[in-house]
Write a protein that holds these residues in place. Structure first.
Motif, PDB file in Angstrom:
ATOM      1  N   LEU A   1       0.853  -1.195   0.000  1.00 53.44           N
ATOM      2  CA  LEU A   1       0.000   0.000   0.000  1.00 53.44           C
ATOM      3  C   LEU A   1       0.885   1.241   0.000  1.00 53.44           C
ATOM      4  CD1 LEU A   1      -2.635  -1.069   2.701  1.00 53.44           C
ATOM      5  CD2 LEU A   1      -2.734  -1.417   0.208  1.00 53.44           C
ATOM      6  N   VAL A   2       0.650   2.134  -0.982  1.00 51.04           N
ATOM      7  CA  VAL A   2       1.490   3.323  -1.161  1.00 51.04           C
ATOM      8  C   VAL A   2       0.614   4.565  -1.004  1.00 51.04           C
ATOM      9  CG1 VAL A   2       3.251   4.393  -2.600  1.00 51.04           C
ATOM     10  CG2 VAL A   2       2.778   1.940  -2.844  1.00 51.04           C
ATOM     11  N   HIS A   3       0.881   5.345   0.026  1.00 56.17           N
ATOM     12  CA  HIS A   3       0.050   6.503   0.376  1.00 56.17           C
ATOM     13  C   HIS A   3       0.269   7.672  -0.578  1.00 56.17           C
ATOM     14  CE1 HIS A   3       3.406   8.950   1.901  1.00 56.17           C
ATOM     15  NE2 HIS A   3       3.916   7.795   2.323  1.00 56.17           N
ATOM     16  N   GLY A   4      -0.580   8.686  -0.421  1.00 53.69           N
ATOM     17  CA  GLY A   4      -0.452   9.911  -1.194  1.00 53.69           C
ATOM     18  C   GLY A   4       0.038  11.074  -0.351  1.00 53.69           C
ATOM     19  N   TRP A   5      -0.079  12.267  -0.905  1.00 54.02           N
ATOM     20  CA  TRP A   5       0.365  13.508  -0.259  1.00 54.02           C
ATOM     21  C   TRP A   5      -0.865  14.312   0.135  1.00 54.02           C
ATOM     22  CZ3 TRP A   5      -0.492  18.670  -1.313  1.00 54.02           C
ATOM     23  CH2 TRP A   5       0.355  19.596  -0.706  1.00 54.02           C
TER      24      TRP A   5
END
Length: 373
Positions: free
Chosen positions: A110-114
């Motif tokens: 899982l790769v989060h955002g800004w």
């Protein structure tokens, strides 16, 4: 844990201590480096630098992070979260990366955002962990991951994640990326298709390219939602000086303008505090400051369509079906989904609906996956 996706999240574990004082122009630095957070960070080998919380370079990779930004100090986690998930430092690709890991089964990254970190996925992680080994990472420059001054183009950020999965022993895996995490996840899938089984891309109308980028002068509604991109791209300390001490104003506007239900105050406070660290603030701008390099890379990536299945998710109150439509030219197998009532922050505004879509999309991967190690 047996929490259903229909169950509301309940507080679990210690809450992150809120700032003891908030000046009109921002948060008190004293509140961020004192008290229990300092004790926990010291015990975990996390350095409390003058500018904020940063990982100590000499810490052994197996040392468990416990300071602000880790699982131990995260507020309002779903019930049982701290029993299922742990924070870890992993030395990979020359970078000490902070990951939150839990569950069992084939690996799901899982790769989060800004402007967020791993915490953005908290409401969907427990249910996913019933069927997958869930790995929620802090991107280079953000949270408790190290914050070098360079390496923020999408290719390098994708290689960070590839090195992470190598270090964890996962040769083939599924990925879900939101916002800037979509940009990184697309690069990961395009550059290393043999490693990515399936990829879910959330809430950006495709990775940035010169052709797809909006013109400088656009309608007011889109300008209000996109102005931060040219602002963040300014590669000068000006941007950091303008935001520092005004995190609540700057990031609060970003959370509010992107549609859907307002995030709870505790989550907003968490992100304000996270990006009040000057190094994290700079690291968060890093991807935008490498925009030219990333768009050039994406022009090359677009020459070959993604071959793995792609789930493109938009919120009806944000980018809607544009996410799926824009990915059609970049992938052979695109499933477009619009989640009703959700804005940009899908994993936090509509976790049950997102879980349903991810569960359906990942089911063939789960059935086909062999041993994850």
């Amino acid at each position: 844990m047996n929490m259903s996706p229909m169950d509301p999240p309940a507080p679990d574990g210690p809450r992150a201590t809120p700032p003891s004082h908030r000046a009109r122009r921002g948060f008190s630095r004293r509140a961020f480096v004192g008290g229990a957070a300092a004790s926990a960070a010291a015990a975990a080998g996390i350095s409390l630098a003058a500018g904020g919380l940063t990982p100590a370079a000499a810490t052994a990779p197996r040392r468990m992070p416990r300071g602000f930004g880790s699982v131990a100090a995260a507020p309002h986690l779903p019930a049982g979260f701290t029993k299922m998930f742990t924070s870890r430092f992993v030395q990979a690709g020359g970078l000490r990366q902070h990951v939150v890991i839990g569950g069992d089964g084939p690996p799901l990254l899982l790769v989060h955002g800004w402007p967020e970190n791993w915490y953005a996925w908290r409401m969907v992680m427990p249910e996913l962990a019933r069927h997958y080994t869930v790995i929620a990472v802090d991107q280079r420059g953000i949270g408790l991951t190290e914050k070098p001054k360079n390496g923020y183009d999408a290719g390098t950020l994708a290689n960070d994640l590839l090195a992470l999965m190598d270090a964890l022993g996962h040769k083939r895996f599924a990925v879900a990326g939101h916002d800037t995490g979509l940009i990184i996840s697309y690069a990961l899938a395009a550059d290393h298709p043999e490693r990515v089984a399936r990829v879910a891309l959330l809430e950006v109308p495709g990775p940035p390219t010169l052709k797809a980028s909006p013109p400088l002068f656009i309608d007011e509604d889109h300008n209000n939602r996109l102005w931060h991109i040219p602002f963040n791209r300014v590669n000068h300390e000006l941007t950091e000086k303008l935001v520092r001490g005004r995190e609540e104003i700057f990031f609060g506007y970003e959370f509010d303008i992107q549609g859907g239900q307002k995030l709870p105050d505790y989550a907003r406070e968490y992100y304000f505090r996270l990006f009040s660290d000057p190094e994290t603030l700079r690291g968060g701008f890093g991807l935008y400051r490498a925009w030219d390099t990333t768009t050039a890379q994406n022009a090359k990536r677009a020459e070959n369509k993604l071959t793995m299945p792609v789930l493109a998710i938009g919120g009806s109150e944000s980018w809607g079906d544009m996410v799926g439509k824009e990915m059609i030219s970049l992938a052979n197998d695109v499933q477009g989904v619009v989640i009703p009532g959700a804005g940009h922050w899908v994993a936090e505004q509509a976790p049950r609906e997102l879980l349903a879509e991810l569960t359906r999309f990942l089911a063939p991967y789960r059935r086909a996956a062999g041993p994850s190690r």
